[in-house]
Design an enzyme around this catalytic site. Structure first.
Site, PDB file in Angstrom:
ATOM      1  NE  ARG A  15      -0.227  -6.843  16.765  1.00 34.05           N
ATOM      2  CZ  ARG A  15      -0.456  -8.079  16.343  1.00 34.05           C
ATOM      3  NH1 ARG A  15       0.502  -8.989  16.361  1.00 34.05           N
ATOM      4  NH2 ARG A  15      -1.647  -8.417  15.872  1.00 34.05           N
ATOM      5  CG  HIS A 206      -5.818 -10.452  12.524  1.00 37.23           C
ATOM      6  ND1 HIS A 206      -5.235  -9.286  12.987  1.00 37.23           N
ATOM      7  CD2 HIS A 206      -4.776 -11.276  12.235  1.00 37.23           C
ATOM      8  CE1 HIS A 206      -3.912  -9.412  12.967  1.00 37.23           C
ATOM      9  NE2 HIS A 206      -3.611 -10.608  12.516  1.00 37.23           N
ATOM     10  CG  HIS A 208      -1.754 -13.547   9.136  1.00 30.58           C
ATOM     11  ND1 HIS A 208      -0.626 -12.778   9.004  1.00 30.58           N
ATOM     12  CD2 HIS A 208      -2.304 -13.197  10.323  1.00 30.58           C
ATOM     13  CE1 HIS A 208      -0.488 -12.004  10.071  1.00 30.58           C
ATOM     14  NE2 HIS A 208      -1.499 -12.230  10.891  1.00 30.58           N
ATOM     15  CB  CYS A 239       2.351 -14.974  14.684  1.00 32.69           C
ATOM     16  SG  CYS A 239       2.768 -15.591  16.316  1.00 32.69           S
ATOM     17  CG  ASN A 248      -1.718  -8.877   8.991  1.00 32.34           C
ATOM     18  OD1 ASN A 248      -2.585  -9.307   9.719  1.00 32.34           O
ATOM     19  ND2 ASN A 248      -0.486  -8.677   9.408  1.00 32.34           N
TER      20      ASN A 248
END
Ligand code: COA
Ligand code: ZN
Length: 312
Positions: A15, A206, A208, A239, A248
């Site tokens: 994703r 999560h 980055h 994003c 990530n």
């Protein structure tokens, strides 16, 4: 160090990673990557998004992909920005919905073209649709640690949306550092306050790596009591509505580090590195992951699967 004996890693490359590619990755190659990480032992995958194909054309094959993914022993989540996304995801038999709302107005507008209140306005219908279909809902908070448009984000703004998710029965919460603005102290404070404010509520971090702090942030979160993390094969991701978006945390880097520290991930590092190499072959350029280049600790294995030391 006071560490948990095991953690859960949610694989988000299909994703978060595929959404950020310049070109559309064919469905067949997406499937091969999902199959490869499942072979490595990954059990939780954020497999796609049900978003506007005009906004994210790279994931326009979401329903087609979900019709073909391996289902046995694997949970497939999909990100949804609104009720229409939730309807499409449920029709495609997704196992979990990940609803995303940003902690700041500016990022929510850029990302999903709505105010936060407008996004919250969809939650009742999304949760009741999901409940009627026995589909758990995870509530995700983008830009929880900093916004590329508004700068610092207050804990109040994060927890306001978290409360809206929890009051409707969210299965868990994802706190996302969409922009790589978190540092270990901010992470520690956030995790401790979250646990204090929402005791017993499951949560995922999560991270980055825009500013090189992602692995340090993971360690800080782990020490503060977090046990679930989003990671992406090869360290891809980002994003599209964040300038200079970076990847990530690479799943194989996290597996390498945690397993060596005695924290079980349930994932086979050798198989995972093989999957990362396949991804790199499909994409045709070097990926940010480090362990896929340097290999596991065993020099013979590193030489075998990564070719390390063979030119010395
Ligand atoms: N899936 C597919 N199509 C959708 C959709 C969804 N979840 N939500 C809306 N659409 C369609 C509408 O049906 C409409 O189609 P039409 O023009 O053919 O009638 C079109 O998109 C515009 O609808 P509108 O409600 O005006 O949406 P918008 O143009 O303001 O875009 C989003 C809003 C949320 C759909 C869009 O910004 C989006 O998909 N963002 C996702 C961003 C993202 O994934 N970011 C990375 C993850 S954090
Ligand atoms: Zn992300």
């Amino acid at each position: 160090m006071d560490l948990p004996s095991k953690v859960k890693l949610r694989e988000v490359a299909p994703r978060d990673g595929f959404q950020s590619l310049k070109d559309f990755l064919p469905t067949e190659q997406k499937l091969q990557i999902i199959e490869a990480v499942v072979k490595a032992g990954v059990k939780d995958i954020e497999s796609t998004s049900f978003v506007s194909p005009r906004a994210i054309p790279q994931l326009r094959d979401a329903a087609d992909l979900l019709a073909q993914v391996p289902r046995q022993g694997v949970t497939h989540a999909a990100l949804v920005p609104n009720l229409k996304g939730a309807q499409n995801a449920i029709s495609a038999k997704v196992d979990q919905l990940v609803v995303v709302i940003s902690a700041t107005e500016a990022h929510n507008q850029e990302n999903i073209r709505r105010s936060i209140d407008e996004s919250l306005g969809d939650l009742d219908s999304i949760f009741s649709l999901a409940k009627g279909n026995d589909t758990p809902v995870i509530g995700a908070l983008a830009v929880s640690f900093g916004c590329p448009y508004q700068g610092d984000v207050s804990e109040k703004n994060v927890f306001r949306v978290v409360e809206e998710y929890i009051s409707r029965g969210a299965a868990s919460i994802i706190l996302a550092d969409t922009t790589g603005m978190a540092t270990p102290t901010r992470v520690q404070i956030m995790v401790l306050r979250f646990r204090e404010q929402f005791p017993g509520v499951k949560f995922t971090l999560h991270f980055h790596n825009n500013r090189g702090t992602a692995m340090a942030n993971l360690l800080a979160a782990l020490i503060a009591g977090a046990t679930t993390f989003d990671t992406a094969l090869g360290g891809i991701g980002g994003c599209p509505y964040v300038p200079q978006a970076a990847g990530n945390l690479p799943t194989e880097d996290v597996v390498f580090m945690l397993e060596d520290m005695g924290v079980s991930t349930g994932i086979d590092l050798e198989e995972l590195i093989t999957a990362a190499h396949l991804l790199e072959k499909f994409l045709g350029y070097p990926l940010p992951g480090q362990v896929m280049k340097s290999g596991p600790r065993d020099p013979k294995l590193a030489a075998k699967i990564c070719g390390v030391g063979q030119n010395l």
